[in-house]
Design a protein around this motif. Structure first.
Motif, mmCIF file in Angstrom:
data_model
loop_
_atom_site.group_PDB
_atom_site.id
_atom_site.type_symbol
_atom_site.label_atom_id
_atom_site.label_comp_id
_atom_site.label_asym_id
_atom_site.label_seq_id
_atom_site.Cartn_x
_atom_site.Cartn_y
_atom_site.Cartn_z
ATOM 1 N N GLY A 105 13.658 50.241 15.635
ATOM 2 C CA GLY A 105 14.911 50.763 15.110
ATOM 3 C C GLY A 105 15.760 51.478 16.141
ATOM 4 N N ALA A 106 15.176 51.860 17.257
ATOM 5 C CA ALA A 106 15.929 52.549 18.312
ATOM 6 C C ALA A 106 16.703 51.578 19.190
ATOM 7 C CB ALA A 106 14.985 53.391 19.175
ATOM 8 N N ARG A 107 16.338 50.296 19.170
ATOM 9 C CA ARG A 107 17.013 49.252 19.942
ATOM 10 C C ARG A 107 17.084 49.603 21.421
ATOM 11 N NH1 ARG A 107 15.553 46.059 18.870
ATOM 12 N NH2 ARG A 107 17.060 44.506 19.525
ATOM 13 N N ILE A 108 15.951 49.540 22.097
ATOM 14 C CA ILE A 108 15.920 49.842 23.520
ATOM 15 C C ILE A 108 14.883 48.959 24.209
ATOM 16 C CG2 ILE A 108 14.335 51.792 23.146
ATOM 17 C CD1 ILE A 108 15.857 53.186 25.522
ATOM 18 N N GLY A 109 15.277 48.390 25.342
ATOM 19 C CA GLY A 109 14.399 47.550 26.134
ATOM 20 C C GLY A 109 14.811 47.642 27.593
ATOM 21 N N TYR A 110 14.132 46.883 28.442
ATOM 22 C CA TYR A 110 14.473 46.946 29.864
ATOM 23 C C TYR A 110 14.154 45.630 30.543
ATOM 24 C CZ TYR A 110 9.439 48.004 30.604
ATOM 25 O OH TYR A 110 8.070 47.982 30.639
ATOM 26 N N ALA A 111 14.763 45.420 31.686
ATOM 27 C CA ALA A 111 14.533 44.229 32.501
ATOM 28 C C ALA A 111 14.114 44.651 33.900
ATOM 29 C CB ALA A 111 15.787 43.362 32.566
ATOM 30 N N ILE A 112 13.272 43.805 34.518
ATOM 31 C CA ILE A 112 12.810 44.008 35.887
ATOM 32 C C ILE A 112 13.265 42.817 36.718
ATOM 33 C CG2 ILE A 112 10.790 44.227 37.386
ATOM 34 C CD1 ILE A 112 9.295 45.372 34.950
ATOM 35 N N ALA A 113 13.962 43.081 37.808
ATOM 36 C CA ALA A 113 14.472 41.990 38.648
ATOM 37 C C ALA A 113 14.843 42.539 40.023
ATOM 38 C CB ALA A 113 15.680 41.321 37.991
ATOM 39 N N ALA A 114 15.260 41.642 40.891
ATOM 40 C CA ALA A 114 15.715 42.042 42.222
ATOM 41 C C ALA A 114 16.925 42.973 42.107
ATOM 42 C CB ALA A 114 16.079 40.799 43.043
ATOM 43 N N PRO A 115 17.043 43.946 43.012
ATOM 44 C CA PRO A 115 18.121 44.934 42.903
ATOM 45 C C PRO A 115 19.516 44.319 42.811
ATOM 46 C CG PRO A 115 16.518 45.651 44.531
ATOM 47 C CD PRO A 115 16.128 44.254 44.140
ATOM 48 N N GLU A 116 19.753 43.212 43.498
ATOM 49 C CA GLU A 116 21.085 42.598 43.465
ATOM 50 C C GLU A 116 21.451 42.147 42.054
ATOM 51 O OE1 GLU A 116 19.304 42.407 47.458
ATOM 52 O OE2 GLU A 116 18.621 41.727 45.472
ATOM 53 N N LEU A 117 20.480 41.577 41.337
ATOM 54 C CA LEU A 117 20.751 41.143 39.969
ATOM 55 C C LEU A 117 20.881 42.342 39.038
ATOM 56 C CD1 LEU A 117 21.122 38.970 37.868
ATOM 57 C CD2 LEU A 117 18.642 38.704 37.737
ATOM 58 N N ILE A 118 20.045 43.336 39.218
ATOM 59 C CA ILE A 118 20.143 44.542 38.396
ATOM 60 C C ILE A 118 21.516 45.188 38.562
ATOM 61 C CG2 ILE A 118 19.252 46.876 38.091
ATOM 62 C CD1 ILE A 118 17.438 44.663 36.964
ATOM 63 N N THR A 119 21.994 45.276 39.801
ATOM 64 C CA THR A 119 23.318 45.863 40.045
ATOM 65 C C THR A 119 24.416 45.085 39.333
ATOM 66 O OG1 THR A 119 22.625 46.743 42.187
ATOM 67 C CG2 THR A 119 24.987 46.471 41.843
ATOM 68 N N ALA A 120 24.263 43.784 39.251
ATOM 69 C CA ALA A 120 25.285 42.948 38.606
ATOM 70 C C ALA A 120 25.451 43.293 37.134
ATOM 71 C CB ALA A 120 24.935 41.473 38.774
ATOM 72 N N PHE A 121 24.392 43.778 36.485
ATOM 73 C CA PHE A 121 24.501 44.149 35.074
ATOM 74 C C PHE A 121 25.563 45.221 34.856
ATOM 75 C CE2 PHE A 121 20.558 41.904 34.504
ATOM 76 C CZ PHE A 121 20.519 41.579 33.149
ATOM 77 N N HIS A 122 25.784 46.074 35.853
ATOM 78 C CA HIS A 122 26.759 47.154 35.701
ATOM 79 C C HIS A 122 28.180 46.620 35.560
ATOM 80 C CE1 HIS A 122 23.541 49.884 36.373
ATOM 81 N NE2 HIS A 122 23.378 49.588 37.650
ATOM 82 N N LYS A 123 28.390 45.360 35.903
ATOM 83 C CA LYS A 123 29.719 44.766 35.774
ATOM 84 C C LYS A 123 30.056 44.407 34.330
ATOM 85 C CE LYS A 123 29.366 42.651 40.369
ATOM 86 N NZ LYS A 123 29.443 41.396 41.164
ATOM 87 N N VAL A 124 29.029 44.234 33.489
ATOM 88 C CA VAL A 124 29.296 43.717 32.142
ATOM 89 C C VAL A 124 28.680 44.554 31.026
ATOM 90 C CG1 VAL A 124 29.511 41.335 32.960
ATOM 91 C CG2 VAL A 124 27.269 42.178 32.218
ATOM 92 N N ARG A 125 27.781 45.474 31.339
ATOM 93 C CA ARG A 125 27.067 46.158 30.256
ATOM 94 C C ARG A 125 27.918 47.260 29.637
ATOM 95 N NH1 ARG A 125 24.441 51.119 31.361
ATOM 96 N NH2 ARG A 125 24.649 51.843 33.518
ATOM 97 N N ASN A 126 27.510 47.685 28.457
ATOM 98 C CA ASN A 126 28.107 48.841 27.798
ATOM 99 C C ASN A 126 27.409 50.076 28.349
ATOM 100 O OD1 ASN A 126 29.005 50.856 26.111
ATOM 101 N ND2 ASN A 126 28.421 49.855 24.208
ATOM 102 N N HIS A 127 28.093 50.842 29.191
ATOM 103 C CA HIS A 127 27.439 51.910 29.936
ATOM 104 C C HIS A 127 26.979 53.068 29.057
ATOM 105 C CE1 HIS A 127 29.345 49.591 33.098
ATOM 106 N NE2 HIS A 127 28.532 50.165 33.952
#
Length: 407
Positions: A267-289
């Protein structure tokens, strides 16, 4: 839906107004699925891609089904939630949260704790609104209209929902012996020049799994330019060695995990992803901060820090899997070995028969689900739960089988 509506119509507890509301909602849902959504010409219209999409939902939730039934389910065995609940420390942390504050937009404490747990750097981790939310961000990052994406026929439909929503083209391969088939997935990816390849280990909806070492070897055949999306939602329920030993910096793969299953925070709706730093950084371009609320972050952090409670839950899940297998055997059915917090019960015939069993269980107040594609749809999927809920399932299953056999 037809069975649910029949049960609903016969229920005297529902008011006439509620019946009208539910009927109108069901009619609207059926109409929306039958044709694309359009707006009048004099107001803003959706993007042409959105207009072509049906207004559907990957899963009909138990609450929606209860509204149709007019009563609550006796046993909630279809959503693969952790009915044993989260760590008491997580509950306390969430209760003490200052909810007037926005959550940390960087989830720094949680990422640091996860990094320590996995022996990696915080730069290898992105936290999001469950795996479902992270799937949407990943597809938005990588998939454009017409881009090829590969998955298994009958695998997790929410991933397909995101791919279709961004205009991607899904290419499916069949399961092999009730397992997702990495070799077939990677071969198809090479054929269609796929941007993404989806693979769940352990698998949903079958509960089967591959050894981590075998997956690590199979990665050598992933075509260049394709990214493996490894969904590990159930990894905490799996045997030792199920998770492949891969560097978090490996650019070929992104691994997704969740607090919705073994950690008990669906019910809390929380998860995480593990990947290379370059791909992780790319998430900041589209995610809801600020998409993650403060209580979810606090609860997840406390859950990570209470690994002893996680071990207790893992024991309860293993016991429930054995009980579900026993109930199936008592009714002349078999089960698939499971590395998840659910068990696939083989009904022994085809998908139509399994659906009849499912409908009969739902009519008796037992919420379950089943795979979508043949031949896996010969099964029904039963979530691990308490002894009381599994007692309800044990009582209803013989009657449900009798109804299905007489249909």
């Amino acid at each position: 839906m037809a069975v649910l509506l029949n049960v609903w119509r016969s229920s005297p507890q529902i008011t006439a107004r509620h019946q009208q509301n539910v009927a109108a909602g069901a009619a609207a849902l059926a109409l929306s699925r039958a044709r694309p959504y359009t707006l009048a010409h004099d107001i803003c219209t959706p993007h042409p891609l959105a207009q072509r999409l049906p207004a559907n939902v990957p899963f009909v939730g138990p609450e929606a089904q209860e509204r149709v039934l007019g009563r609550p389910f006796k046993a909630r065995l279809g959503a693969n939630e952790n009915v044993f609940g989260p760590s008491p420390r997580a509950i306390a942390a969430m209760a003490e949260t200052e909810m007037w504050k926005y959550g940390d937009s960087e989830s720094m404490e949680l990422r640091a704790a996860l990094a320590e747990l996995h022996g990696i750097a915080p730069e290898n981790i992105i936290v999001g609104e469950g795996i479902d939310g992270l799937l949407g961000y990943l597809v938005r990052l990588l998939v454009g209209e017409g881009d090829a994406v590969v998955t298994s026929e009958g695998a997790y439909p929410t991933f397909n929902y995101h791919v279709t929503g961004f205009g991607g083209v899904l290419h499916r391969v069949p399961y092999r012996d009730d397992h997702e088939d990495p070799a077939a997935l990677f071969t198809k990816a090479a054929e269609v020049d796929a941007k993404l390849v989806y693979l769940a280990n352990p698998d949903n909806p079958m509960g089967t799994w591959h050894e981590g070492a075998a997956l690590a070897r199979a990665l050598d055949d992933l075509p260049q330019g394709s990214l493996l999306l490894l969904d590990e939602a159930y990894i905490e329920c799996a045997p030792e060695g199920t998770a492949p030993e891969l560097s978090a910096d490996d650019p070929r793969v992104i691994r997704m995990r969740t607090f919705s299953k073994a950690y008990g925070l669906a019910g809390a709706r929380i998860g995480y992803a593990i990947a290379a730093p370059e791909l992780i950084t790319a998430f900041h371009k589209v995610r809801n901060h600020f998409g993650l609320n403060r209580a979810a972050q606090a609860g997840a952090l406390a859950a990570v820090q209470d690994q002893s409670y996680l071990k207790e839950v893992q024991t309860k899940i293993a016991e429930a899997r054995r009980r579900i297998a026993q109930i199936a055997e008592e009714n002349g059915l078999s089960t698939l070995p499971s590395a998840a917090n659910f068990v696939a019960v083989d009904c022994g015939r085809d998908g139509a028969f399994a659906k009849a069993v499912l409908d009969a269980l739902v009519a008796r107040g037992i919420f379950v689900r089943m795979p979508f594609a043949a031949p896996q749809n010969r099964c029904i999927r039963i979530s691990c739960s308490t002894a009381e809920e599994l007692d309800h399932f044990a009582a209803a299953l013989p009657e449900a089988l009798a109804d299905a056999r007489g249909a």
